[in-house]
Scaffold this motif. Structure first.
Motif, PDB file in Angstrom:
ATOM      1  N   HIS A  40       0.863  -1.159   0.177  1.00  0.00           N
ATOM      2  CA  HIS A  40       0.290   0.363  -0.391  1.00  0.00           C
ATOM      3  C   HIS A  40       0.956   1.237   0.290  1.00  0.00           C
ATOM      4  O   HIS A  40       0.194   2.581  -1.172  1.00  0.00           O
ATOM      5  CB  HIS A  40      -0.816   0.166   1.190  1.00  0.00           C
ATOM      6  N   HIS A  41       2.422   1.750   0.630  1.00  0.00           N
ATOM      7  CA  HIS A  41       2.707   2.502   0.300  1.00  0.00           C
ATOM      8  C   HIS A  41       3.490   2.639  -0.450  1.00  0.00           C
ATOM      9  O   HIS A  41       3.965   3.674  -1.165  1.00  0.00           O
ATOM     10  CB  HIS A  41       3.649   2.844   1.974  1.00  0.00           C
ATOM     11  N   PHE A  42       4.238   1.572  -0.983  1.00  0.00           N
ATOM     12  CA  PHE A  42       4.882   1.482  -2.600  1.00  0.00           C
ATOM     13  C   PHE A  42       4.695   0.913  -3.712  1.00  0.00           C
ATOM     14  O   PHE A  42       4.840   1.280  -4.470  1.00  0.00           O
ATOM     15  CB  PHE A  42       6.528   0.479  -2.217  1.00  0.00           C
ATOM     16  N   ALA A  68      -3.051  -8.005  -6.967  1.00  0.00           N
ATOM     17  CA  ALA A  68      -3.720  -7.976  -7.678  1.00  0.00           C
ATOM     18  C   ALA A  68      -4.828  -7.475  -7.865  1.00  0.00           C
ATOM     19  O   ALA A  68      -5.883  -7.439  -6.666  1.00  0.00           O
ATOM     20  CB  ALA A  68      -4.134  -9.678  -8.766  1.00  0.00           C
ATOM     21  N   GLY A  69      -4.838  -5.720  -8.426  1.00  0.00           N
ATOM     22  CA  GLY A  69      -6.100  -5.220  -8.333  1.00  0.00           C
ATOM     23  C   GLY A  69      -7.240  -5.342  -9.671  1.00  0.00           C
ATOM     24  O   GLY A  69      -6.820  -5.964 -10.133  1.00  0.00           O
ATOM     25  N   PRO A  70      -7.968  -5.076  -9.598  1.00  0.00           N
ATOM     26  CA  PRO A  70      -8.859  -4.727 -10.875  1.00  0.00           C
ATOM     27  C   PRO A  70      -8.247  -4.233 -12.335  1.00  0.00           C
ATOM     28  O   PRO A  70      -6.867  -3.345 -12.277  1.00  0.00           O
ATOM     29  CB  PRO A  70      -9.751  -3.718 -10.496  1.00  0.00           C
ATOM     30  N   ILE A 145      -4.823   1.779  -7.348  1.00  0.00           N
ATOM     31  CA  ILE A 145      -4.871   1.937  -8.939  1.00  0.00           C
ATOM     32  C   ILE A 145      -4.367   4.084  -8.717  1.00  0.00           C
ATOM     33  O   ILE A 145      -3.522   3.854  -9.276  1.00  0.00           O
ATOM     34  CB  ILE A 145      -6.077   1.356  -9.351  1.00  0.00           C
ATOM     35  N   ALA A 146      -5.353   4.556  -8.156  1.00  0.00           N
ATOM     36  CA  ALA A 146      -5.703   5.757  -8.478  1.00  0.00           C
ATOM     37  C   ALA A 146      -4.289   6.452  -7.504  1.00  0.00           C
ATOM     38  O   ALA A 146      -3.539   7.044  -7.799  1.00  0.00           O
ATOM     39  CB  ALA A 146      -6.512   6.229  -7.564  1.00  0.00           C
ATOM     40  N   ASN A 147      -3.907   5.913  -6.259  1.00  0.00           N
ATOM     41  CA  ASN A 147      -2.495   6.422  -5.573  1.00  0.00           C
ATOM     42  C   ASN A 147      -1.453   6.477  -6.873  1.00  0.00           C
ATOM     43  O   ASN A 147      -0.629   7.453  -6.464  1.00  0.00           O
ATOM     44  CB  ASN A 147      -2.949   5.599  -4.276  1.00  0.00           C
ATOM     45  N   LYS A 148      -1.000   4.715  -7.088  1.00  0.00           N
ATOM     46  CA  LYS A 148       0.001   4.725  -8.146  1.00  0.00           C
ATOM     47  C   LYS A 148       0.568   5.151  -9.394  1.00  0.00           C
ATOM     48  O   LYS A 148       0.817   5.990 -10.039  1.00  0.00           O
ATOM     49  CB  LYS A 148       0.010   2.884  -8.471  1.00  0.00           C
ATOM     50  N   SER A 149      -1.426   5.782 -10.044  1.00  0.00           N
ATOM     51  CA  SER A 149      -1.325   6.760 -11.338  1.00  0.00           C
ATOM     52  C   SER A 149      -0.533   7.421 -10.624  1.00  0.00           C
ATOM     53  O   SER A 149      -0.397   8.900 -11.567  1.00  0.00           O
ATOM     54  CB  SER A 149      -2.857   6.604 -11.142  1.00  0.00           C
TER      55      SER A 149
END
Length: 377
Positions: A40-42, A68-70, A145-149
């Motif tokens: 979650h942090h990275f 794995a996410g959606p 997903i949003a955070n990584k984007s």
């Protein structure tokens, strides 16, 4: 959630669940914190990237687990900076997630179900019926997903997402366990570290589950009101026939009272031209909410094809707001954001196979399940 190979998806596990998982594979519980931080942090989805996890444990994780996410189908960016992701979940349906930047704050609107059984007459999601509950991994996966984007990893550095609202597709309280687990990950320091005051669950009024929510969490609560009397609300929000205004407002008031600390209920009210936007409706709303600690969020209707409703004029919106202000309420009008990419409130529509269309049947089944759990506990 396990895949065909019997592996566990670690993305949707809370810290306590991760600790139990590591014990189940013969490892120390402290490993949960290490792995949760990587996920979650990275934004890591590969055990080989977890540099403080030994090779032997990485090999064991590859045997027993995955991350794995959606699946991301599309990402759209509005002229005003709003972003919308369409993601595909395990049922094959698509759901939507919306990010709204405003005044130094970034709010992520997260879906909890594919489709919705409640069939609110002014909501495009409700027109497609209900398909499936999202798993905890599919719910928290939208945040992941949003955070990584945004490239904001670690998650607590230069944070783009400051607030999360369970206001996307579906009724969160009808997917209770998965939604609660996901919100716990959002607030967990090893997850996204978002304050309980900045995680909001929005409900159309499943009264018994509001009381149950108060037993397990203290996130912010929002009620999708949309009408100040039962007769009108029965037409706009069919769930009201089972849980009328007096019942749901009592449940919400009990929830807020448990929170204490000057907390309040957010009341969401979609303004529909000639339907619920007249002075008499404002007067009824003032009487209805006079003893409820709340703030009111007025939402001008966002059109979608074949809805049969229209957005009120700016004068009508201002008149309604002024009447509530004069009665002493804290009232804001939600700015329409992302309507050019169909990301505005009430516009979310995924590619859902309509399997039920009967909200009463769905709700009855879920209530029976809840009653069975209560009897067995």
């Amino acid at each position: 959630m396990t895949n065909a190979a019997g592996k566990v998806n670690l993305l949707g596990l809370t810290k306590a669940q991760l600790e139990n998982f590591f014990e189940s594979i013969g490892e120390k519980r402290f490993r949960a914190g290490q792995v949760m931080k990587w996920i979650h942090h990275f934004g890591v989805d590969n055990f080989e990237a977890m540099t403080n996890v030994g090779k032997a444990l990485r090999e064991k994780l590859n045997q027993h687990a995955y991350i794995a996410g959606p699946e991301i189908v599309t990402q759209s960016i509005s002229e005003d900076g709003t972003r919308k992701w369409v993601v595909r979940v395990a049922s094959g349906s698509c759901v939507e997630t919306v990010y709204i930047p405003q005044n130094g704050r970034g709010t992520l609107c997260v879906s909890s179900q594919a489709g919705c059984a409640l069939d609110c007459s002014f909501c495009s999601t409700g027109k497609q019926g209900f398909d499936s509950d999202l798993t905890a991994a599919e719910i928290i996966g939208q945040v992941w997903i949003a955070n990584k984007s945004f490239g904001t990893v670690p998650a607590k550095t230069d944070r783009a997402i400051t607030n999360v609202v369970m206001m996307g597709m579906g009724e969160p309280l009808l997917n209770f366990d998965n939604v609660v687990s996901s919100m716990n990950i959002m607030m967990e320091d090893l997850g996204y570290g978002i304050s309980k005051r900045k995680v909001t669950l929005s409900t159309s009024g499943v009264a018994p589950m509001v009381d149950k929510l108060g037993e397990v969490t203290d996130v912010a609560l929002a009620l999708s009101l949309h009408a100040p009397n039962d007769e009108l609300r029965n037409k706009l929000v069919p769930l009201n026939k089972k849980y009328p205004l007096s019942v749901i407002l009592d449940a919400c008031t009990r929830y807020i009272a448990k929170l204490g600390d000057k907390r309040y209920l957010t009341v969401e009210y979609t303004l529909l031209k000639g339907i619920n936007d007249q002075p008499e409706h404002a007067e009824q709303m003032i009487a209805l909410l006079q003893d409820v600690p709340c703030k009111i969020n007025l939402i001008p209707f966002n059109p979608f094809p074949h809805s049969g409703y229209e957005r009120p004029s700016n004068n009508a919106i201002r008149r309604f707001q002024d009447m509530l202000h004069e009665a002493g309420f804290n009232v804001t009008v939600r700015m329409t954001r992302g309507d050019d990419i169909d990301a505005a409130c009430g516009q979310l529509v995924g590619n859902v196979n309509d399997r039920t269309r009967r909200s009463e049947r769905y709700i009855a089944v879920r209530q029976l399940e809840d009653e069975k759990r209560e009897l067995s506990s």
